[in-house]
Design a protein around this motif. Structure first.
Motif, PDB file in Angstrom:
ATOM      1  N   GLU A 118      -9.849  49.236  12.818  1.00 41.84           N
ATOM      2  CA  GLU A 118     -10.434  50.575  12.819  1.00 41.84           C
ATOM      3  C   GLU A 118      -9.380  51.679  12.834  1.00 41.84           C
ATOM      4  O   GLU A 118      -9.712  52.851  12.597  1.00 41.84           O
ATOM      5  CB  GLU A 118     -11.364  50.724  14.026  1.00 41.84           C
ATOM      6  N   GLU A 136     -20.299  37.732  22.788  1.00 36.99           N
ATOM      7  CA  GLU A 136     -21.078  37.252  21.639  1.00 36.99           C
ATOM      8  C   GLU A 136     -21.266  35.731  21.681  1.00 36.99           C
ATOM      9  O   GLU A 136     -22.366  35.225  21.430  1.00 36.99           O
ATOM     10  CB  GLU A 136     -20.405  37.664  20.336  1.00 36.99           C
ATOM     11  N   LYS A 139     -28.033  40.099  11.959  1.00 38.09           N
ATOM     12  CA  LYS A 139     -26.820  40.440  11.208  1.00 38.09           C
ATOM     13  C   LYS A 139     -26.365  39.236  10.385  1.00 38.09           C
ATOM     14  O   LYS A 139     -26.381  38.097  10.857  1.00 38.09           O
ATOM     15  CB  LYS A 139     -25.698  40.869  12.160  1.00 38.09           C
ATOM     16  N   SER A 167     -18.840  41.862  13.759  1.00 38.32           N
ATOM     17  CA  SER A 167     -20.208  42.012  13.284  1.00 38.32           C
ATOM     18  C   SER A 167     -21.047  42.781  14.298  1.00 38.32           C
ATOM     19  O   SER A 167     -21.817  43.683  13.942  1.00 38.32           O
ATOM     20  CB  SER A 167     -20.825  40.633  13.025  1.00 38.32           C
ATOM     21  N   GLN A 168     -20.893  42.449  15.566  1.00 37.19           N
ATOM     22  CA  GLN A 168     -21.645  43.135  16.617  1.00 37.19           C
ATOM     23  C   GLN A 168     -21.283  44.615  16.696  1.00 37.19           C
ATOM     24  O   GLN A 168     -22.122  45.453  17.051  1.00 37.19           O
ATOM     25  CB  GLN A 168     -21.378  42.461  17.972  1.00 37.19           C
ATOM     26  N   CYS A 169     -20.038  44.934  16.326  1.00 40.30           N
ATOM     27  CA  CYS A 169     -19.587  46.329  16.335  1.00 40.30           C
ATOM     28  C   CYS A 169     -20.114  47.119  15.134  1.00 40.30           C
ATOM     29  O   CYS A 169     -19.833  48.322  15.003  1.00 40.30           O
ATOM     30  CB  CYS A 169     -18.068  46.389  16.360  1.00 40.30           C
ATOM     31  N   GLY A 170     -20.834  46.434  14.252  1.00 38.12           N
ATOM     32  CA  GLY A 170     -21.449  47.124  13.126  1.00 38.12           C
ATOM     33  C   GLY A 170     -20.741  46.989  11.803  1.00 38.12           C
ATOM     34  O   GLY A 170     -21.152  47.603  10.805  1.00 38.12           O
ATOM     35  N   HIS A 171     -19.690  46.185  11.750  1.00 33.06           N
ATOM     36  CA  HIS A 171     -18.957  46.005  10.500  1.00 33.06           C
ATOM     37  C   HIS A 171     -19.639  44.946   9.627  1.00 33.06           C
ATOM     38  O   HIS A 171     -20.330  44.042  10.125  1.00 33.06           O
ATOM     39  CB  HIS A 171     -17.512  45.604  10.786  1.00 33.06           C
ATOM     40  N   ASP A 172     -19.435  45.039   8.332  1.00 29.66           N
ATOM     41  CA  ASP A 172     -19.937  44.066   7.360  1.00 29.66           C
ATOM     42  C   ASP A 172     -18.888  42.961   7.252  1.00 29.66           C
ATOM     43  O   ASP A 172     -17.792  43.195   6.733  1.00 29.66           O
ATOM     44  CB  ASP A 172     -20.154  44.753   6.004  1.00 29.66           C
ATOM     45  N   THR A 223     -29.476  38.140  16.000  1.00 24.98           N
ATOM     46  CA  THR A 223     -29.093  39.546  15.896  1.00 24.98           C
ATOM     47  C   THR A 223     -29.608  40.244  14.645  1.00 24.98           C
ATOM     48  O   THR A 223     -29.576  41.477  14.566  1.00 24.98           O
ATOM     49  CB  THR A 223     -27.561  39.684  15.904  1.00 24.98           C
ATOM     50  N   GLN A 242     -10.248  44.407  16.503  1.00 23.25           N
ATOM     51  CA  GLN A 242     -11.119  45.550  16.195  1.00 23.25           C
ATOM     52  C   GLN A 242     -10.310  46.845  16.146  1.00 23.25           C
ATOM     53  O   GLN A 242     -10.451  47.647  15.204  1.00 23.25           O
ATOM     54  CB  GLN A 242     -12.220  45.671  17.250  1.00 23.25           C
TER      55      GLN A 242
END
Length: 387
Positions: free
Chosen positions: A279, A218, A66, A21-26, A64, A275
Motif C-alpha cells: 500500500e 483470517e 471474497k 483479501s480481507q483488507c479489500g484487495h483483489d 467471506t 500489506q
C-alpha cells in the motif's frame, strides 16, 4: 489494489493472501505445490494438517464472499510467468515462491544447485516479465536477514554509507550469508537492485527474520484455512521445535551454546508488513530495503522464553551444532522502516501463551520425534559422488 501472491499455498503466502483479501484487495495466488512435495521427499509433514489450495479458496469464498484466483505453474518456466502477469495484470506482486530452507540447500550438491536455480532463475523470469509487460508493477520480494550474516558492525536497512580514502558513496550493505539458500537470496537482491537501476523498476526487498506463530485472524476463522506448522530439523524453526519439545515433556535441544542471535517476527506482523509495503509502494527506479523483524534474541534466550512461558516443567539440553556458524557474535539491526509505515509489533511471549502451546497440544499425536533430530551437517555435503 490488484495483488498477485506467488507461493500462495505456502506457510506465509497463504495467510498473506487471506489478509490482503480481507483488507479489500483483489488477490490472486500462484504455486507449483513443490513445498508439499518436499514433505514426501523428506518423510515429514506439517504438525497441523492443511487442506488443498482449492479447498482453502472455496472455504474463504463461502465464509467471506471474497474470491481468490489461482494460477498453477512454475516461475522457472518463463512462458507461464509472462502469461500469468498479462492475465491478472497486478499492481503489486508479492514474491514468496522460493525454496526457503537453509538446511535443505546444504544436504548435498543436488539440493544446493536446485535451490539456486529455482530461486534465482524464477526471480529473473519475474523481473523480465514485469519489465516487458508493465514496469509500473511494484515487486515486493521476501528476502532474509540471513543475507547479512553476523557482521561485527551494526546492520543497516539495506544500504550503507561508506567513506574510503577521503571519498564517500552509498552502496548495498555487504553480505556474508551462511548457506546456499541464503546465497540465492543475495543473488536475488543484487538482480533486483540492478533491474531497478537499469530498467527503472520499483521493488521492495523485505529482509525477514525468523517467523514464528501459526495463526492469523483470517486463518482462525475455520480449520480449513490454517497454515503450516513445521517443527522438523530441515524446514522447521527452532522456536517451533522448542514448543513441541516442551509440550511433549522432552528437553529443549539447543545447538552449541545457543549464543547465535537472530531477528524474529510474529506471523501476524509478517502479513501486516506485506500489506504496508504494497500500500506504500517504492518509487520508479527505487530498490527499497526493509529489515522485517521486531526483536533480536539468541537461541538460548528463545529456549529460556519457551521454558518460562510453558505452564509445565521444561528443561534445556545442549547438542553439538551441525551448522558452521559463530557461537557468540555481535548483532545489532536497524529495523525502523516498517514501524514508520505503521507496524505495531506483537511480543514473542504473547504468541507462545495464546497460540503455539495450544496448537501443539491439540495435534501432539501427530508429532514425529525423529523429524526433530539434526540430519543435515553443513560439512557433510562434501566428498560424496556426483549424482
Amino acid at each position: 489494489m490488484r495483488i498477485l501472491v506467488l507461493g500462495g499455498d505456502g506457510y506465509l503466502g497463504w495467510p498473506t493472501a487471506l489478509h490482503l483479501s480481507q483488507c479489500g484487495h483483489d488477490v490472486a495466488v500462484a504455486d507449483n505445490f513443490v513445498r508439499r512435495q518436499y514433505d514426501f521427499e523428506l518423510g515429514f509433514e506439517s504438525l497441523v494438517p492443511i487442506e488443498s489450495l482449492q479447498t482453502r479458496i472455496s472455504t474463504w469464498q463461502d465464509l467471506t464472499g471474497k474470491t481468490i484466483k489461482a494460477y498453477v505453474g512454475d516461475l522457472t518456466e518463463a512462458d507461464f510467468t509472462y502469461e500469468m502477469i498479462r492475465d491478472f495484470a497486478p499492481e503489486a506482486v508479492v514474491h514468496f515462491a522460493e525454496q526457503r530452507a537453509a538446511p535443505y540447500s546444504m544436504i548435498d550438491r543436488k539440493h544446493a544447485v536446485y535451490t539456486q536455480v529455482n530461486n534465482v532463475v524464477g526471480t529473473l523470469n519475474l523481473l523480465y516479465a514485469i519489465a516487458e509487460i508493465d514496469p509500473d508493477i511494484h515487486l515486493v520480494k521476501l528476502g532474509t536477514m540471513g543475507e547479512y550474516g553476523t557482521p561485527n558492525i551494526d546492520i543497516e536497512e539495506g544500504w550503507l554509507e561508506v567513506e574510503h580514502k577521503g571519498r564517500k558513496d552509498r552502496m548495498l550493505y555487504p553480505k556474508r550469508p551462511g548457506s546456499f539458500y541464503h546465497l540465492s537470496k543475495v543473488h536475488d537482491s543484487h538482480n533486483m537492485e540492478f533491474a531497478c537501476r537499469i530498467w527503472g523498476l520499483r521493488a521492495t526487498d523485505l529482509n525477514q527474520g525468523v517467523v514464528y506463530g501459526q495463526q492469523t485472524p483470517e486463518t482462525m476463522l475455520d480449520d480449513r484455512l490454517v497454515t503450516r506448522f513445521d517443527y522438523d530439523s530441515v524446514f522447521g524453526t527452532v522456536l517451533n521445535r522448542f514448543v513441541v519439545q516442551a509440550v511433549l515433556g522432552h528437553p529443549l535441544t539447543v545447538y552449541g551454546t545457543g549464543g547465535q542471535t537472530r531477528g524474529i517476527i510474529d506471523i501476524r506482523d509478517t502479513v501486516r508488513c506485506i500489506q504496508l509495503a504494497c500500500e506504500n509502494p517504492a518509487d520508479r527506479g527505487e530498490f527499497r530495503v526493509f529489515n522485517q523483524m521486531t526483536e533480536s534474541l539468541s537461541v538460548a534466550d528463545i529456549a529460556e522464553t519457551v521454558a518460562k512461558s510453558y505452564p509445565g516443567e521444561a528443561t534445556i539440553s545442549n547438542l553439538d551444532n551441525p551448522r558452521v556458524e559463530k557461537e557468540e557474535h555481535y548483532y545489532k539491526v536497524v529495523h525502523s522502516g516498517l514501524v514508520e509505515l505503521g507496524l505495531v509489533p506483537h511480543l514473542l511471549s504473547d504468541t507462545l501463551i495464546t497460540s503455539l502451546f495450544d496448537v501443539t497440544k491439540r495435534y501432539a499425536d501427530r508429532v514425529d520425534l525423529g523429524a526433530m533430530q539434526p540430519r543435515v551437517n553443513w560439512r557433510g555435503a562434501l566428498g560424496g559422488e556426483a549424482r
